[in-house]
Design an enzyme around this catalytic site. Structure first.
Site, PDB file in Angstrom:
ATOM      1  N   ASP A  87     -12.960  -2.640  -2.021  1.00  0.00           N
ATOM      2  CA  ASP A  87     -11.825  -2.095  -2.742  1.00  0.00           C
ATOM      3  C   ASP A  87     -12.245  -0.828  -3.483  1.00  0.00           C
ATOM      4  O   ASP A  87     -13.148  -0.857  -4.322  1.00  0.00           O
ATOM      5  CB  ASP A  87     -11.344  -3.165  -3.725  1.00  0.00           C
ATOM      6  CG  ASP A  87     -10.143  -2.695  -4.507  1.00  0.00           C
ATOM      7  OD1 ASP A  87      -9.260  -2.101  -3.873  1.00  0.00           O
ATOM      8  OD2 ASP A  87     -10.103  -2.895  -5.722  1.00  0.00           O
TER       9      ASP A  87
ATOM     10  N   THR B 149      -6.353   2.682  -2.740  1.00  0.00           N
ATOM     11  CA  THR B 149      -7.216   3.402  -3.672  1.00  0.00           C
ATOM     12  C   THR B 149      -8.282   4.196  -2.937  1.00  0.00           C
ATOM     13  O   THR B 149      -8.655   5.281  -3.366  1.00  0.00           O
ATOM     14  CB  THR B 149      -7.878   2.420  -4.631  1.00  0.00           C
ATOM     15  OG1 THR B 149      -8.405   1.352  -3.881  1.00  0.00           O
ATOM     16  CG2 THR B 149      -6.887   1.898  -5.623  1.00  0.00           C
ATOM     17  N   THR B 150      -8.773   3.626  -1.847  1.00  0.00           N
ATOM     18  CA  THR B 150      -9.778   4.348  -1.086  1.00  0.00           C
ATOM     19  C   THR B 150      -9.162   5.590  -0.476  1.00  0.00           C
ATOM     20  O   THR B 150      -9.732   6.684  -0.534  1.00  0.00           O
ATOM     21  CB  THR B 150     -10.343   3.463   0.034  1.00  0.00           C
ATOM     22  OG1 THR B 150     -10.520   2.163  -0.477  1.00  0.00           O
ATOM     23  CG2 THR B 150     -11.630   4.005   0.551  1.00  0.00           C
TER      24      THR B 150
ATOM     25  N   ASP C 222      -4.454  -7.111  -3.887  1.00  0.00           N
ATOM     26  CA  ASP C 222      -3.972  -5.965  -3.115  1.00  0.00           C
ATOM     27  C   ASP C 222      -2.747  -6.344  -2.288  1.00  0.00           C
ATOM     28  O   ASP C 222      -1.764  -5.606  -2.236  1.00  0.00           O
ATOM     29  CB  ASP C 222      -5.070  -5.453  -2.175  1.00  0.00           C
ATOM     30  CG  ASP C 222      -6.041  -4.560  -2.918  1.00  0.00           C
ATOM     31  OD1 ASP C 222      -5.877  -4.426  -4.150  1.00  0.00           O
ATOM     32  OD2 ASP C 222      -6.947  -4.013  -2.280  1.00  0.00           O
TER      33      ASP C 222
END
Lengths: 536, 542
Positions: free
Chosen positions: B74, B107-108, B405
């Site tokens: 994550d 987020t990545t 997530d």
């Protein structure tokens, strides 16, 4: 020109290991941990001496239990930590197989290292492993056989004894395994399928021989009876309490005692004594003839109890109290105003017994006949500790088996069987995952190889023979480590719990997968600590 | 240090005087140097995260300063646990954080995109374009991309009947995590959790009602969704009943202990008489407390604080099971779920403040006897708990993050039900649109537009690379097909299914999340491009 300098984004002492380096570091760490415990595997495995540091510096522990070893080694490598964590969970969940799970995970990673060198993507390896785990699990489930429910008790007992013997044979107790097998099976059978290991108490008393360990049908408490109190009581009514029996302190916040003359002190003392006496009287009104308290009992109440002819036992620790409540069917009491609502515990006889030079209190003829106590004797503390750990392993496995009565063959037979199934799956798999599936089979075969190696036999020869047998669907063949040859596990009666084996397979594959998926290790700067100046 | 402008001036006689003192104690970067250094730092961070992108991305192992190990995929967690010191690095960390707070997923992606934008900006700076022009150009390009996204988005109805579709979306999110082993189960848990909490009328999901609880041990397959509250506590006395039915709960934030006035006071005991009185008072107080709870009609007391041993036994004697040391958030959750009120004083306890539920039972795990209490069949059935099991602590933690997530992505669908297709399809489509727009521009901004279009391609490139495909080949094929077929559903085939149509593969991302990614990344890049001077103590940057 400053812009051309390398820019450090992490803190000063923080480290970053990337791709190949990271992978190498986790492989090396995991394999090192695997090799560390590998030599303890199997009936002829060796033990380790653990010397502790810190507070109990210099204390020595001798053990063969994978989880205990790994708990104490203190690793720094993150991948190794994952393996240690995994073996701890295995210990908590099923109690046995802690070494096997670590060795299997390490062997999987050793194979994975080779595959990565051949430029196989880690994700591809993982896909292959998943195929392999499914195949292995299926094979294991197919080969496991149930105790028939209508099977008579004697046969069930034989099965349990076989399992306990297999577990114990890899421990220090292997010389006395017949004896301890009987102990463990007796204890577990007394639980009548409840699997509540809490009801089995293990008391360790040094001195004597390991064979002198025995199972007591009642309950033993390692405490002393107060002075001048009866040492033997028949048809005991036991009141189990958790209450302060020193001076009952006032709990209202902020109260202090302030007096202005000696006379008043005396008065207060009388009041205090009176309070205690009231309490004792209330306790006595429960019509109990045995009073067991978790906290200590002062001399004054002790004397009062002696006067009333009641046996009073102080300082029974919390576990002891809970177990007593469980065994005698009483409840733990803290107030004594309503005797009619309190359930007392009962037992036939309470007496003091002498084991070695220790004086114990034995409660025999307890209401819930399911509890029992195992007393372990042994020459040194280390032997006793190791015996306790081994016995705990055996008890856990037996309890698990009673709950899910499925067994598989031990001595490497089930590993070879799984490996065979995985190899077949590999042959069916199209694509480069097949290499990973095959690698899984290789790792599985390493387990019996390690067992043979530890016993000093020619593992290559034995494994090859074993493989040949399994290829001809002789699925009960395994390693006979007494004679150093391949033998029929069914005839030798070497069986293991299916639950344990399945958990070993799943946990090892899961942990190896987690480690393999890592391609980058980021270490934060270690927290600064002041020098440790505590006296040790 | 005289190379920096503005530090020294000369008077009319040619004598120098210093305007800014103590420059030797400060480290200073100005102009292009500063920009280049920032861009490089940001790109370093992006390159760390790049390999975690997509369903076949790899994990990172983080070692905390106390030696604790976390394995995760994550982006937000990686950046949070990374010991970043560089100031731009910290900005990137916050960028991922805000995407995490706002959406919870992607987020990545946002960090990778920001890194790629900065890389393109660096090239433009080399060409001599002023950073502000670049920033403005990026801004406009982002606006164009967002409008295009709106255009290609498709409606994705969310109601009780579309559970199956939602599960597919959740599965896409979970595809890149370690939980893929029980992919379907986790996705079902996430979707069911959201659906039971969601207010479909108001299009709102209250996350407070969903608790994700992890417990080490067992198999991941044993994870489950509890329609109620799980608390990691047991009954305060071992002999209290383990299963309760038709429960009335008293939710107390006061201890079963003698009262402690807040004002400072001293109580002096001066005589034996007083001592006896005090003793009586104390005893009565306990009795009264238990009686009040009992009188209110409660048959289970949940207490935030501890009990005295004496009180504990009284509770047992009165057959009033109780739980002690329950944490604050759990108390609130229990109150919401059971419809009870949190009562701060025994005096205020009345029957209508009690919560009610159908079943309270104890769950037991493993050989070492871990126990948890489950409160089920609550009057307000909307509070749910996701109980995650797994082989070891790291897996449980990672599974918890993954479930979070998945919850987030389903929630964003409930809030805004338009979707775009994943696997880089949306990015490629936007890139094409921005590149087309660039051709129509007559100003300098067309360079920024083209750079922006190139940067958008970084996501599909990274996806292809992580999946072991040839990145440029794959990307150009997808681009060509998108342009030729005018089909914005074509993306990178990461899992080797043999098809590029993301719609058919159910690789879906919410429009909101994607828009947020582009907007946030552009904002950050703009901010970085506008910095031209950094001062810090001399040993700050090395």
């Amino acid at each position: 020109m400053v812009s051309l300098n390398p820019i450090r984004i992490l803190k000063n002492e923080a480290e970053e290991e990337k791709a190949e380096v990271a992978r190498m570091s986790s492989f090396i760490g995991a394999i090192a941990i695997g090799d560390l415990v590998k030599s303890t595997l199997g009936p002829k495995g060796m033990d380790k001496i653990l010397v502790s540091y810190g507070r109990n510096a210099g204390q020595v522990e001798v053990t063969n239990d994978g989880a205990t070893i790994l708990k104490s080694v203190g690793v720094d490598n993150p991948a190794a930590k994952i393996l240690v964590d995994m073996s701890k969970v295995q210990d908590e969940e099923v109690g046995d197989g802690t070494t096997s799970v670590t060795v299997l995970a390490a062997e999987l990673l050793r194979e994975a290292e080779k595959l990565v060198e051949q430029k196989l993507h880690p994700q591809t390896i993982i896909v292959g492993w998943r195929i392999a785990v499914d195949a292995a699990r299926q094979a294991l489930a197919d080969t496991s056989f149930d105790h028939d429910n209508n099977m008579n008790d004697a046969a069930f007992r034989v099965d349990l004894e076989n399992i306990a013997r297999t577990t114990l044979s890899s421990k220090i107790l292997s010389n006395h395994k017949e004896h301890f097998t009987k102990l463990a099976v007796d204890a577990v059978l007394r639980l009548k399928g409840s699997g509540n290991l809490k009801a089995i108490q293990i008391i360790k008393i040094s001195g004597g021989l390991l064979e002198e360990s025995f199972l007591d049908e009642g309950f033993l408490l390692n405490k002393k009876v107060g002075v001048h109190q009866p040492k033997r009581i028949e048809n005991a009514n036991i009141l189990i309490a958790n209450t302060p029996m020193d001076t009952d302190k006032i709990k209202v916040f902020g109260s202090t005692i302030k007096v202005d003359s000696m006379a008043k002190i005396a008065e207060l003392e009388v009041a205090e004594k009176e309070k205690m006496k009231d309490k004792v009287n209330k306790i006595l009104s429960h019509k109990c003839n045995v009073f067991i308290n978790r906290q200590l009992i002062y001399n004054y109440p002790e004397q009062l109890f002696a006067d009333a002819g009641v046996m009073a036992i102080e300082h029974a620790d919390f576990d002891g109290i809970e177990r007593l409540a469980l065994v005698t069917g009483g409840e733990i009491v803290s107030t004594f105003d309503s005797p009619e609502k309190v359930k007392l515990g009962h037992c036939k006889v309470i007496e003091q017994v002498l084991i070695g030079d220790e004086c114990l209190i034995r409660f025999s003829g307890v209401e819930l006949g399911s509890a029992c106590t195992i007393v372990i004797r042994g020459a040194t503390q280390q032997v006793i500790d190791e015996a306790e750990r081994s016995l705990h392993d055996a008890l856990c496995v037996l309890a698990a088996t009673v709950k899910e009565p499925k067994v598989v063959f031990g001595g490497g037979a089930s590993e070879m069987l799984m490996a065979e199934a995985v190899s077949r799956a590999a042959a069916r798999t199209a694509g480069k995952e097949a290499a990973a599936v095959e690698a899984f089979a290789v790792a599985l075969r390493r387990l019996p190889a390690a067992v043979a190696d530890n016993a000093g036999y020619d593992s290559a020869e034995l494994i090859a023979r074993l493989r040949a047998h399994h290829a001809q669907a002789d699925s009960t063949m395994g390693l006979d480590m007494e004679n150093g040859r391949v033998g029929d596990m069914k005839k030798l009666g070497i069986t293991e719990s299916y639950v344990v084996k399945r958990q070993v397979l799943l946990s090892a594959a899961e942990a190896a997968e987690v480690i393999l998926r890592v391609d980058n290790i980021l270490k934060a700067a270690p927290r600064r600590r002041g020098p440790d100046r505590r006296p040790c | 240090m005289s190379m920096f402008p503005g530090t020294v001036a000369f008077d009319e006689f040619g004598r120098p005087f210093i305007i800014l003192r103590d420059q030797e104690n400060q480290k200073r970067l100005t102009g292009i140097d500063a920009l280049k250094s920032h861009i490089q730092a940001a790109r370093q961070i992006a390159s760390i995260l790049r390999t975690s992108l997509g369903p076949r991305g790899l994990d990172k192992m983080m070692v905390s300063s106390d030696g604790e190990v976390t394995v995760t995929n994550d982006g937000a967690t990686i950046l949070k646990l990374m010991d970043v010191e560089h100031q731009i690095g910290k900005l990137m960390v916050q960028l991922a954080q805000s995407q995490d707070d706002e959406i919870g997923d992607g987020t990545t992606g946002v960090v990778v995109l920001a890194g790629a934008l900065l890389e393109q900006a660096s090239n433009l700076i080399d060409k001599g374009i002023h950073p502000i022009r670049i920033a403005d150009g990026f801004e406009m390009a982002a606006a164009a991309a967002l409008t295009h996204l709106d255009g290609i988005s498709e409606a994705f109805p969310v109601n009780k009947n579309t559970r199956e579709n939602l599960i597919k979306v959740a599965m896409t999110t979970l595809g890149s995590k370690v939980v893929v082993k029980c992919h379907r189960l986790m996705a079902e848990i996430a979707v069911d959790a959201i659906l039971s909490v969601a207010d479909l009328e108001k299009r709102d999901v209250n996350f407070e009602l969903i608790k994700v609880e992890g417990k080490v041990g067992g198999r991941m397959e044993d994870s489950m969704l509890v329609r109620g509250v799980v608390i990691d506590k047991t009954m305060s006395h071992p002999q209290m009943p383990k299963v309760l039915k038709d429960v009335k709960l008293a939710i107390l934030t006061c201890a079963f202990e003698p009262p402690k006035p807040k004002t400072k006071h001293k109580l002096h005991v001066g005589s034996a008489e007083e001592y006896r009185d005090l003793r009586k008072y104390e005893h009565e107080k306990f009795l009264e407390m238990v009686k009040r709870v009992k009188d209110a009609g409660a048959n289970l007391a949940i207490c935030q604080w501890g009990f005295d041993d004496e009180a504990n036994h009284l509770l047992l004697a009165e057959q009033l099971p109780a739980v002690r040391w329950v944490g604050g958030p759990e108390m609130e959750l229990i109150a919401i779920a059971t419809g009870g009120r949190i009562v701060p004083r025994f005096e205020e306890l009345t029957p209508d403040k009690l919560g009610s539920c159908g079943l309270v039972r104890e769950l037991t795990f493993g050989t070492s006897k871990d126990e948890m209490l489950v409160i089920e069949q609550c009057s307000n059935s909307r509070a749910v708990t996701v109980l995650v099991r797994g082989g070891n602590r790291m897996i449980v933690e990672e599974a918890k993050r993954s479930v979070h997530d998945a919850l987030c992505i389903v929630r964003s669908l409930v809030q805004d039900s338009r979707v775009v297709y994943g696997g880089g399809a949306a990015e490629v489509s936007c890139s094409l649109a921005v590149a087309r727009a660039a051709d129509k521009l007559s100003s300098l901004d067309q360079y920024s537009y083209r750079a922006f279009a190139d940067a958008l391609e970084s996501v599909p490139l990274a996806l292809a690379e992580n999946s072991g495909l040839s990145p440029i080949d794959t990307l150009s094929e997808v681009k060509a097909r998108q342009a030729a077929e005018n089909n914005s559903n074509l993306g990178v085939d990461c899992m080797g299914h043999g098809s590029n149509d993301m719609k058919a593969m159910n690789v879906i991302e919410s429009l909101h999340s994607k828009k947020q990614q582009i907007a946030l990344a552009t904002q950050l890049v703009k901010m970085i491009l506008k910095i031209d001077d950094v001062r810090s103590p001399a040993d700050g940057i090395q």
